[in-house]
Design a protein around this motif. Structure first.
Motif, PDB file in Angstrom:
ATOM      1  N   THR A 110       0.790  -1.025  -0.011  1.00 47.82           N
ATOM      2  CA  THR A 110       0.024  -0.011   0.065  1.00 47.82           C
ATOM      3  C   THR A 110       0.868   1.420  -0.118  1.00 47.82           C
ATOM      4  O   THR A 110       1.952   1.116   0.440  1.00 47.82           O
ATOM      5  CB  THR A 110      -1.145  -0.045   1.211  1.00 47.82           C
ATOM      6  N   GLY A 111       0.312   2.489  -0.518  1.00 42.42           N
ATOM      7  CA  GLY A 111       1.163   3.735  -0.728  1.00 42.42           C
ATOM      8  C   GLY A 111       2.198   3.439  -1.477  1.00 42.42           C
ATOM      9  O   GLY A 111       3.525   3.757  -1.161  1.00 42.42           O
ATOM     10  N   GLY A 112       2.137   2.613  -2.705  1.00 39.15           N
ATOM     11  CA  GLY A 112       3.064   2.372  -3.573  1.00 39.15           C
ATOM     12  C   GLY A 112       3.447   3.152  -4.704  1.00 39.15           C
ATOM     13  O   GLY A 112       4.426   2.730  -5.621  1.00 39.15           O
ATOM     14  N   SER A 113       2.779   4.234  -4.806  1.00 35.20           N
ATOM     15  CA  SER A 113       3.228   5.200  -5.757  1.00 35.20           C
ATOM     16  C   SER A 113       4.624   5.808  -6.179  1.00 35.20           C
ATOM     17  O   SER A 113       5.034   5.885  -7.241  1.00 35.20           O
ATOM     18  CB  SER A 113       2.086   6.189  -5.991  1.00 35.20           C
ATOM     19  N   ALA A 114       5.124   6.196  -4.770  1.00 37.92           N
ATOM     20  CA  ALA A 114       6.471   6.797  -5.003  1.00 37.92           C
ATOM     21  C   ALA A 114       7.253   6.452  -3.544  1.00 37.92           C
ATOM     22  O   ALA A 114       6.615   5.569  -2.778  1.00 37.92           O
ATOM     23  CB  ALA A 114       6.293   8.132  -4.757  1.00 37.92           C
ATOM     24  N   GLY A 115       8.559   6.807  -3.638  1.00 33.56           N
ATOM     25  CA  GLY A 115       9.051   6.753  -2.299  1.00 33.56           C
ATOM     26  C   GLY A 115       9.477   5.271  -2.065  1.00 33.56           C
ATOM     27  O   GLY A 115       9.730   4.431  -2.761  1.00 33.56           O
ATOM     28  N   ILE A 116       9.357   5.064  -0.682  1.00 34.98           N
ATOM     29  CA  ILE A 116       9.702   3.595  -0.037  1.00 34.98           C
ATOM     30  C   ILE A 116       8.726   2.630  -0.460  1.00 34.98           C
ATOM     31  O   ILE A 116       9.210   1.488  -0.996  1.00 34.98           O
ATOM     32  CB  ILE A 116       9.818   3.848   1.256  1.00 34.98           C
ATOM     33  N   GLY A 117       7.397   2.954  -0.796  1.00 38.29           N
ATOM     34  CA  GLY A 117       6.626   1.855  -1.197  1.00 38.29           C
ATOM     35  C   GLY A 117       6.821   1.631  -2.551  1.00 38.29           C
ATOM     36  O   GLY A 117       6.872   0.372  -2.883  1.00 38.29           O
TER      37      GLY A 117
ATOM     38  N   SER B 124      11.925   0.755  10.573  1.00 40.36           N
ATOM     39  CA  SER B 124      11.819   2.201  10.987  1.00 40.36           C
ATOM     40  C   SER B 124      13.088   3.037  10.323  1.00 40.36           C
ATOM     41  O   SER B 124      14.056   2.757  10.879  1.00 40.36           O
ATOM     42  CB  SER B 124      12.130   2.170  12.743  1.00 40.36           C
ATOM     43  N   PRO B 125      12.530   3.539   9.395  1.00 39.06           N
ATOM     44  CA  PRO B 125      13.563   4.456   8.608  1.00 39.06           C
ATOM     45  C   PRO B 125      13.883   6.036   9.391  1.00 39.06           C
ATOM     46  O   PRO B 125      13.215   6.263  10.281  1.00 39.06           O
ATOM     47  CB  PRO B 125      12.673   4.974   7.331  1.00 39.06           C
ATOM     48  N   GLY B 126      14.945   6.400   9.130  1.00 38.55           N
ATOM     49  CA  GLY B 126      15.357   7.653   9.342  1.00 38.55           C
ATOM     50  C   GLY B 126      14.667   8.718   8.495  1.00 38.55           C
ATOM     51  O   GLY B 126      14.119   8.486   7.701  1.00 38.55           O
ATOM     52  N   PRO B 127      15.439   9.699   8.395  1.00 35.86           N
ATOM     53  CA  PRO B 127      15.367  10.656   7.224  1.00 35.86           C
ATOM     54  C   PRO B 127      15.742  10.034   5.805  1.00 35.86           C
ATOM     55  O   PRO B 127      16.648   9.673   5.466  1.00 35.86           O
ATOM     56  CB  PRO B 127      16.244  11.959   7.534  1.00 35.86           C
TER      57      PRO B 127
ATOM     58  N   PRO C 254      25.311   9.683  12.596  1.00 34.78           N
ATOM     59  CA  PRO C 254      26.645   9.000  12.181  1.00 34.78           C
ATOM     60  C   PRO C 254      27.135   9.074  10.617  1.00 34.78           C
ATOM     61  O   PRO C 254      28.217   9.178  10.492  1.00 34.78           O
ATOM     62  CB  PRO C 254      26.574   7.668  12.935  1.00 34.78           C
ATOM     63  N   LEU C 255      25.965   8.613  10.031  1.00 36.47           N
ATOM     64  CA  LEU C 255      26.208   8.697   8.402  1.00 36.47           C
ATOM     65  C   LEU C 255      26.191   9.900   7.838  1.00 36.47           C
ATOM     66  O   LEU C 255      26.727  10.018   6.586  1.00 36.47           O
ATOM     67  CB  LEU C 255      25.451   7.617   7.787  1.00 36.47           C
ATOM     68  N   SER C 256      25.650  10.960   8.485  1.00 30.90           N
ATOM     69  CA  SER C 256      25.820  12.323   7.858  1.00 30.90           C
ATOM     70  C   SER C 256      25.085  12.279   6.765  1.00 30.90           C
ATOM     71  O   SER C 256      25.560  13.215   5.568  1.00 30.90           O
ATOM     72  CB  SER C 256      27.151  12.780   7.928  1.00 30.90           C
ATOM     73  N   ARG C 257      24.029  11.748   6.290  1.00 33.36           N
ATOM     74  CA  ARG C 257      23.294  12.011   4.932  1.00 33.36           C
ATOM     75  C   ARG C 257      22.133  11.453   5.101  1.00 33.36           C
ATOM     76  O   ARG C 257      21.392  10.686   5.828  1.00 33.36           O
ATOM     77  CB  ARG C 257      24.156  11.203   3.731  1.00 33.36           C
ATOM     78  N   MET C 258      21.060  11.968   4.039  1.00 29.91           N
ATOM     79  CA  MET C 258      19.833  11.417   3.929  1.00 29.91           C
ATOM     80  C   MET C 258      19.905   9.826   3.393  1.00 29.91           C
ATOM     81  O   MET C 258      20.705   9.744   2.756  1.00 29.91           O
ATOM     82  CB  MET C 258      19.039  12.261   2.945  1.00 29.91           C
ATOM     83  N   GLY C 259      18.818   9.136   3.698  1.00 29.94           N
ATOM     84  CA  GLY C 259      18.883   7.667   3.326  1.00 29.94           C
ATOM     85  C   GLY C 259      18.165   7.578   1.863  1.00 29.94           C
ATOM     86  O   GLY C 259      17.533   8.536   1.350  1.00 29.94           O
ATOM     87  N   ASP C 260      18.282   6.525   1.166  1.00 26.89           N
ATOM     88  CA  ASP C 260      17.556   6.380  -0.280  1.00 26.89           C
ATOM     89  C   ASP C 260      16.445   5.410   0.079  1.00 26.89           C
ATOM     90  O   ASP C 260      16.608   4.689   0.820  1.00 26.89           O
ATOM     91  CB  ASP C 260      18.750   5.885  -1.201  1.00 26.89           C
ATOM     92  N   PRO C 261      15.406   5.694  -0.370  1.00 20.59           N
ATOM     93  CA  PRO C 261      14.133   4.693  -0.407  1.00 20.59           C
ATOM     94  C   PRO C 261      14.694   3.162  -0.693  1.00 20.59           C
ATOM     95  O   PRO C 261      14.177   2.278   0.015  1.00 20.59           O
ATOM     96  CB  PRO C 261      13.323   5.283  -1.559  1.00 20.59           C
TER      97      PRO C 261
ATOM     98  N   PHE D 291      15.851  -0.857  12.096  1.00 19.09           N
ATOM     99  CA  PHE D 291      16.211   0.564  11.853  1.00 19.09           C
ATOM    100  C   PHE D 291      17.045   0.887  10.653  1.00 19.09           C
ATOM    101  O   PHE D 291      17.872  -0.080  10.620  1.00 19.09           O
ATOM    102  CB  PHE D 291      16.900   1.163  13.261  1.00 19.09           C
ATOM    103  N   VAL D 292      16.517   1.602   9.934  1.00 17.29           N
ATOM    104  CA  VAL D 292      17.503   1.957   8.613  1.00 17.29           C
ATOM    105  C   VAL D 292      17.466   3.483   8.831  1.00 17.29           C
ATOM    106  O   VAL D 292      16.757   4.315   7.861  1.00 17.29           O
ATOM    107  CB  VAL D 292      16.457   1.360   7.240  1.00 17.29           C
ATOM    108  N   ASP D 293      18.340   4.102   9.345  1.00 14.73           N
ATOM    109  CA  ASP D 293      18.424   5.410   9.976  1.00 14.73           C
ATOM    110  C   ASP D 293      19.608   6.096   9.863  1.00 14.73           C
ATOM    111  O   ASP D 293      19.868   7.090  10.609  1.00 14.73           O
ATOM    112  CB  ASP D 293      17.606   5.460  11.356  1.00 14.73           C
ATOM    113  N   GLY D 294      20.618   5.516   9.249  1.00 12.48           N
ATOM    114  CA  GLY D 294      21.954   5.904   9.486  1.00 12.48           C
ATOM    115  C   GLY D 294      22.524   6.249  10.650  1.00 12.48           C
ATOM    116  O   GLY D 294      23.505   6.903  10.974  1.00 12.48           O
ATOM    117  N   GLY D 295      21.799   5.535  11.532  1.00 14.26           N
ATOM    118  CA  GLY D 295      22.407   5.472  12.943  1.00 14.26           C
ATOM    119  C   GLY D 295      21.990   6.835  13.914  1.00 14.26           C
ATOM    120  O   GLY D 295      22.276   6.641  15.115  1.00 14.26           O
TER     121      GLY D 295
END
Length: 257
Positions: free
Chosen positions: A12-19, A184-187, A218-225, A249-253
């Protein structure tokens, strides 16, 4: 051979982004994926792109709003026309808005809980008759369930509810071998992340809030979907056969260090 060959999945919610990234990965692993979204044009574009890759699986578009129980009924009726079961359910649809405590309205509260909590609950409940024994259910929590950031109290509360759904439903459905986990994603660089700042009219305040989310990562960047989708695929496959009630968690720490 893909790790999901012959499997039937719903995103569900699969039009864009993580979905969308997850639907793409499910299809690449051989699954037939029913992909839902509220905006038909975006949904069709995503599904057509997946099918054009000829990667073993296929995607089927179903316009659906998870806050509408009638839409959910239509979704699962369409799944039944193609298959007698669902092997993987990623109940990904959700929304995000910011509002400080003094600015929270009834409409803001009802909208976020209506989609993120009520919509998710009935997405899973109405899937139960179709869920195969041993199926995998993946829920979209967030680091928001574990951290406090100004102007996110209602959104954070919805994600905390989802985290607890994973624990509770893992216990309730264990008798059927159905595993329920949360990712649980981060940014993450998605339209939904950008939409999180839609309720903040002061541009400087929005910038400050966004900077606060990234401070100390810690990883100092945004994540990718696709990085989140990789974790969802792990939870969908037999690679996670002894994992249930858990949170990945998928949040760059950001929420860990």
């Amino acid at each position: 051979m893909g790790r999901l060959d012959g499997k039937v999945a719903v995103v569900t919610g699969g039009s864009a982004g993580i979905g969308a990234a997850t639907a793409r990965r499910f299809a690449s692993e051989g699954a037939t994926v029913f992909v839902t979204g509220r905006r038909q044009a975006e949904l069709d574009t995503t599904v057509n792109e997946i099918n054009a890759q000829h990667n073993g699986g296929q995607a089927i578009a179903v316009r659906s709003d998870v806050s509408s129980l009638a839409d959910l009924d239509r979704l699962y009726a369409q799944v039944r026309e193609h298959s007698d079961r669902i092997d993987v359910l990623f109940a990904n649809a959700g929304t995000a808005e910011l509002a400080r405590l003094e600015d929270i309205t009834e409409e803001h509260f009802d909208r976020l809980f209506g989609i993120n909590v009520k919509g998710l609950l009935f997405t899973v409940q109405k899937a139960l008759p179709l869920l195969a024994d041993g199926a995998s259910v993946i829920l979209p929590s967030s680091i928001a369930a574990s951290k406090g950031v100004a102007a996110t109290s209602v959104y954070n509360a919805t994600k905390a509810a989802i985290r607890n759904f994973a624990r509770t439903w893992a216990a309730e459905l264990a008798g059927r071998g159905i595993r329920v986990n949360a990712v649980s994603p981060g940014p993450i660089e998605t339209p939904g992340f950008s939409g999180l700042f839609g309720g903040v009219t002061d541009a400087a305040q929005a910038t400050d809030l966004k900077d606060a989310l990234l401070t100390g990562m810690p990883l100092s960047r945004m994540g990718d979907p696709d990085e989140v989708a990789a974790a969802v695929v792990f939870l969908a496959t037999d690679a996670s056969s002894f994992t249930t009630g858990s949170e990945i968690f998928v949040d760059g720490g950001l929420a860990q260090v």
